[in-house]
Scaffold this active site. Structure first.
Site, short mmCIF file in Angstrom:
data_model
loop_
_atom_site.label_atom_id
_atom_site.label_comp_id
_atom_site.label_asym_id
_atom_site.label_seq_id
_atom_site.Cartn_x
_atom_site.Cartn_y
_atom_site.Cartn_z
N HIS A 18 -7.17 -5.30 9.99
CA HIS A 18 -7.08 -4.87 8.50
C HIS A 18 -5.66 -5.53 8.21
O HIS A 18 -4.79 -5.62 8.76
CB HIS A 18 -7.00 -3.43 8.49
CG HIS A 18 -5.96 -2.50 8.73
ND1 HIS A 18 -6.24 -1.16 9.30
CD2 HIS A 18 -4.59 -2.65 8.99
CE1 HIS A 18 -5.09 -0.75 9.86
NE2 HIS A 18 -3.95 -1.79 9.50
N GLU A 62 -9.72 -2.42 5.21
CA GLU A 62 -10.48 -2.13 6.65
C GLU A 62 -11.62 -2.80 6.68
O GLU A 62 -12.26 -3.22 5.85
CB GLU A 62 -10.70 -0.46 6.83
CG GLU A 62 -9.48 0.56 6.78
CD GLU A 62 -8.62 0.56 7.86
OE1 GLU A 62 -8.67 -0.41 8.78
OE2 GLU A 62 -7.95 1.12 7.82
N ASN A 73 -7.49 -4.05 14.48
CA ASN A 73 -8.95 -4.02 13.99
C ASN A 73 -9.23 -5.03 13.03
O ASN A 73 -10.24 -5.38 12.38
CB ASN A 73 -9.47 -2.73 13.51
CG ASN A 73 -8.74 -2.41 12.25
OD1 ASN A 73 -8.10 -2.69 11.77
ND2 ASN A 73 -9.48 -1.08 11.57
N ASP A 81 0.90 -1.07 0.10
CA ASP A 81 -0.03 -0.16 0.03
C ASP A 81 0.89 1.41 -0.09
O ASP A 81 2.30 1.15 0.46
CB ASP A 81 -0.88 0.11 1.28
CG ASP A 81 -0.26 -0.44 2.46
OD1 ASP A 81 0.97 -0.67 2.52
OD2 ASP A 81 -0.88 -0.78 3.41
C1 F6R Z 1 1.23 -1.41 6.17
C2 F6R Z 1 0.21 -2.37 6.39
C3 F6R Z 1 -0.76 -2.30 7.50
C4 F6R Z 1 0.30 -2.73 8.76
C5 F6R Z 1 -0.90 -2.79 10.08
C6 F6R Z 1 0.03 -3.27 11.33
O1 F6R Z 1 1.88 -1.72 4.71
O2 F6R Z 1 -0.20 -3.32 5.24
O3 F6R Z 1 -1.93 -3.34 7.44
O4 F6R Z 1 0.70 -4.05 8.57
O5 F6R Z 1 -1.38 -1.80 10.11
O6 F6R Z 1 0.77 -2.02 11.60
P1 F6R Z 1 1.95 -2.20 12.65
O7 F6R Z 1 2.79 -3.26 12.48
O8 F6R Z 1 2.52 -0.77 12.99
O9 F6R Z 1 1.03 -2.56 13.82
#
Ligand code: F6R
Length: 245
Positions: free
Chosen positions: A138, A143, A136, A67
């Site tokens: 995702h 989301e 959550n 992303d």
């Molecule tokens: C970012 C992504 C997000 C993160 C998720 C967890 O490229 O794909 O889905 O993997 O938000 O983020 P952290 O590792 O910071 O808890």
């Protein structure tokens, strides 16, 4: 799903790094899907260290990040491209022309999403996709909601997600772009192999729902249950609420 519970965050990072390094050894022209966020950072540091010690030839590998924020260009310090440069790409011998990213500054964002899908196809598909998970549930920027989108698409970011990413934008969530581009759930599921990493107690609930719960759009990561080759690497805190399968 193959679940591995390890002693702490460092053990998870080492296991993820080893898994990626092994995949690179097995297939020099590996197509790797990558995630940003806090969780994989130590694994990327380990991969840089391994490369410096002669373990890990990235010269023929390709990478596709999950992303990117919309409305900022690739050179913006808050962009995921710059995040990856700092944490991984600058420390390994990857060919810059094989680093693929969604361009959040494209004038036609929908066409940009189509271009990315095409680029993944053109590279022969993703061999190994690394995923983190939001508290959550995702994955990428997919989301929770009434529906999930299969292909790479534009996303309006939730307030909580902008808050989570504020550290990239001077700790001010209002400076985090309101929109992003993300691989879709179908794009992710097409990867031949997936490794999901999660650490910390704040991931315990979403991990239990992902691993033991129903498959629901309310927990996007739960769709990974239908994939035939998913490994979940957890520390003890993130594994606290899973029941034996
Ligand atoms: C970012 C992504 C997000 C993160 C998720 C967890 O490229 O794909 O889905 O993997 O938000 O983020 P952290 O590792 O910071 O808890």
């Amino acid at each position: 799903m193959k679940i591995t519970v390890l002693d702490g965050g460092h053990a998870v990072a080492r296991a993820l790094a080893r898994s990626i390094a092994e995949a690179l050894r097995e297939k020099a022209d590996l197509v790797l899907g990558l995630a940003t966020g806090r969780t994989p950072v130590d694994a990327y540091a380990e991969l840089r260290r391994m490369h410096q010690e002669g373990d890990g030839d990235w010269s023929r590998a390709s990478t596709f990040n999950l992303d990117e924020f919309a409305g900022i260009d690739a050179g913006h310090p808050g962009s995921f491209r710059q995040f990856m440069r700092r944490h991984l790409f600058d420390g390994v011998n990857i060919d810059p022309t094989r680093i693929y990213f969604l361009n959040g500054a494209a004038t036609d964002l929908d066409a940009e999403c189509d271009r990315y899908e095409e680029a993944i196809r053109g590279a022969g598909g993703i061999d190994l996709q690394v995923l983190g998970i939001g508290s959550n549930g995702h994955i990428g920027f997919n989301e929770p909601g009434d529906e999930l989108i299969a292909r790479t698409h534009r996303v309006r970011l939730l307030a909580s997600t902008r808050q989570d990413n504020a550290s990239l934008f001077g700790d001010d969530p209002s400076h985090v772009p309101a929109e992003a581009l993300s691989m879709g759930i179908g794009t992710i599921l097409q990867a031949r192999r997936i490794v999901l990493v999660a650490t910390g107690a704040n991931k315990a609930d979403c991990i239990a729902q992902t691993v033991n719960g129903r498959i629901t759009t309310r927990v996007p990561a739960s769709v990974l249950q239908v994939h035939r080759d998913v490994e979940v690497l957890l520390d003890r805190a993130a594994a606290l609420r899973i029941s034996p399968i």
